[in-house]
Scaffold this motif. Structure first.
Motif, PDB file in Angstrom:
ATOM      1  N   UNK A 107      76.320  81.615  -9.301  1.00  0.00           N
ATOM      2  CA  UNK A 107      76.949  80.449  -8.805  1.00  0.00           C
ATOM      3  C   UNK A 107      78.192  80.367  -9.531  1.00  0.00           C
ATOM      4  N   UNK A 108      78.188  80.257 -10.933  1.00  0.00           N
ATOM      5  CA  UNK A 108      79.263  80.285 -11.768  1.00  0.00           C
ATOM      6  C   UNK A 108      80.343  81.367 -11.433  1.00  0.00           C
ATOM      7  N   UNK A 109      79.925  82.767 -11.336  1.00  0.00           N
ATOM      8  CA  UNK A 109      80.669  83.689 -11.044  1.00  0.00           C
ATOM      9  C   UNK A 109      81.284  83.770  -9.814  1.00  0.00           C
ATOM     10  N   UNK A 110      80.633  83.227  -8.996  1.00  0.00           N
ATOM     11  CA  UNK A 110      81.299  83.129  -7.447  1.00  0.00           C
ATOM     12  C   UNK A 110      82.246  82.116  -7.469  1.00  0.00           C
ATOM     13  N   UNK A 111      81.909  80.897  -8.058  1.00  0.00           N
ATOM     14  CA  UNK A 111      83.069  79.759  -8.075  1.00  0.00           C
ATOM     15  C   UNK A 111      84.369  80.103  -9.184  1.00  0.00           C
ATOM     16  N   UNK A 112      84.268  80.890  -9.905  1.00  0.00           N
ATOM     17  CA  UNK A 112      85.161  81.394 -10.910  1.00  0.00           C
ATOM     18  C   UNK A 112      85.597  82.720 -10.883  1.00  0.00           C
ATOM     19  N   UNK A 113      85.351  83.390  -9.714  1.00  0.00           N
ATOM     20  CA  UNK A 113      85.729  84.761  -9.539  1.00  0.00           C
ATOM     21  C   UNK A 113      87.015  85.250  -9.839  1.00  0.00           C
ATOM     22  N   UNK A 115      89.171  83.571 -11.752  1.00  0.00           N
ATOM     23  CA  UNK A 115      89.477  83.176 -13.143  1.00  0.00           C
ATOM     24  C   UNK A 115      88.790  84.122 -14.105  1.00  0.00           C
ATOM     25  N   UNK A 116      87.831  84.746 -13.594  1.00  0.00           N
ATOM     26  CA  UNK A 116      87.057  85.703 -14.538  1.00  0.00           C
ATOM     27  C   UNK A 116      87.771  87.029 -14.329  1.00  0.00           C
ATOM     28  N   UNK A 117      88.497  87.434 -13.227  1.00  0.00           N
ATOM     29  CA  UNK A 117      88.933  88.628 -13.333  1.00  0.00           C
ATOM     30  C   UNK A 117      90.529  88.639 -13.920  1.00  0.00           C
ATOM     31  N   UNK A 118      91.024  87.558 -14.095  1.00  0.00           N
ATOM     32  CA  UNK A 118      92.240  87.337 -14.687  1.00  0.00           C
ATOM     33  C   UNK A 118      92.321  87.985 -16.326  1.00  0.00           C
ATOM     34  N   UNK A 119      93.247  88.349 -16.634  1.00  0.00           N
ATOM     35  CA  UNK A 119      93.442  88.670 -18.257  1.00  0.00           C
ATOM     36  C   UNK A 119      94.349  87.728 -18.809  1.00  0.00           C
ATOM     37  N   UNK A 120      94.105  86.482 -18.333  1.00  0.00           N
ATOM     38  CA  UNK A 120      94.581  85.232 -19.068  1.00  0.00           C
ATOM     39  C   UNK A 120      94.195  84.898 -20.423  1.00  0.00           C
ATOM     40  N   UNK A 121      94.864  84.347 -21.260  1.00  0.00           N
ATOM     41  CA  UNK A 121      94.395  84.164 -22.529  1.00  0.00           C
ATOM     42  C   UNK A 121      93.831  82.412 -22.486  1.00  0.00           C
ATOM     43  N   UNK A 123      91.385  79.663 -20.453  1.00  0.00           N
ATOM     44  CA  UNK A 123      90.482  79.614 -19.339  1.00  0.00           C
ATOM     45  C   UNK A 123      90.944  78.596 -18.282  1.00  0.00           C
ATOM     46  N   UNK A 124      90.733  78.877 -17.196  1.00  0.00           N
ATOM     47  CA  UNK A 124      91.422  77.992 -16.013  1.00  0.00           C
ATOM     48  C   UNK A 124      90.860  76.517 -16.203  1.00  0.00           C
ATOM     49  N   UNK A 125      91.826  75.571 -16.108  1.00  0.00           N
ATOM     50  CA  UNK A 125      91.525  74.253 -16.162  1.00  0.00           C
ATOM     51  C   UNK A 125      91.471  73.535 -17.498  1.00  0.00           C
ATOM     52  N   UNK A 126      91.591  74.709 -18.566  1.00  0.00           N
ATOM     53  CA  UNK A 126      91.791  73.990 -20.087  1.00  0.00           C
ATOM     54  C   UNK A 126      92.827  73.161 -20.074  1.00  0.00           C
TER      55      UNK A 126
END
Length: 130
Positions: A107-113, A115-121, A123-126
């Motif tokens: 469920x977490x992976x589906x909701x944050x698909x 965000x998890x794919x990005x190479x950002x430094x 975390x989304x929503x931080x």
């Protein structure tokens, strides 16, 4: 105890605990206060290992041993069957708990698909990321 430990691969400390709980047949102690075992002890340790491998706790094995030694002609098989049933139920509960964790991961992976794919430094929503 050293020889028994070498033959079974069970650590000294565990053998001492099993012996103190009355799970291993012994001849008592030598004049030098060493624990004395016969070949029967090897069977005990292997049987304990088999029961532990079936999910029985040391307390349950002790309960079974106490019942058996207290009444060798008693219904040990039915007692063991009951303990195995309890072990099976515990295992089903643990499996269900692990399945719930797997479901939450999915469920977490589906909701944050995204965000998890990005190479950002960040975390989304931080809130500290700008």
């Amino acid at each position: 105890m050293g020889e028994l430990s070498r033959q079974t691969g069970v650590p000294f400390k565990t053998l001492r605990e099993y012996t103190d709980l009355g799970l291993i047949y012994t001849l008592g102690r030598s004049p030098a206060n060493y624990r004395l075992y016969t070949a029967d002890a090897l069977w005990c340790v292997r049987f304990i290992g088999d029961l532990r491998g079936l999910g029985l706790t040391v307390a349950e094995i002790r309960e079974l041993t106490t019942a058996y030694l207290g009444s060798p002609d008693g219904p040990v098989a039915s007692h063991l069957a009951e303990l195995l049933h309890c072990s099976r139920e515990r295992l089903h509960q643990r499996l269900a708990a692990q399945q719930r964790i797997l479901d939450r991961i999915e469920q977490f992976q589906a909701e944050h698909q995204v965000d998890l794919a990005e190479e950002d430094q960040c975390w989304a929503g931080d809130p500290l990321c700008t």
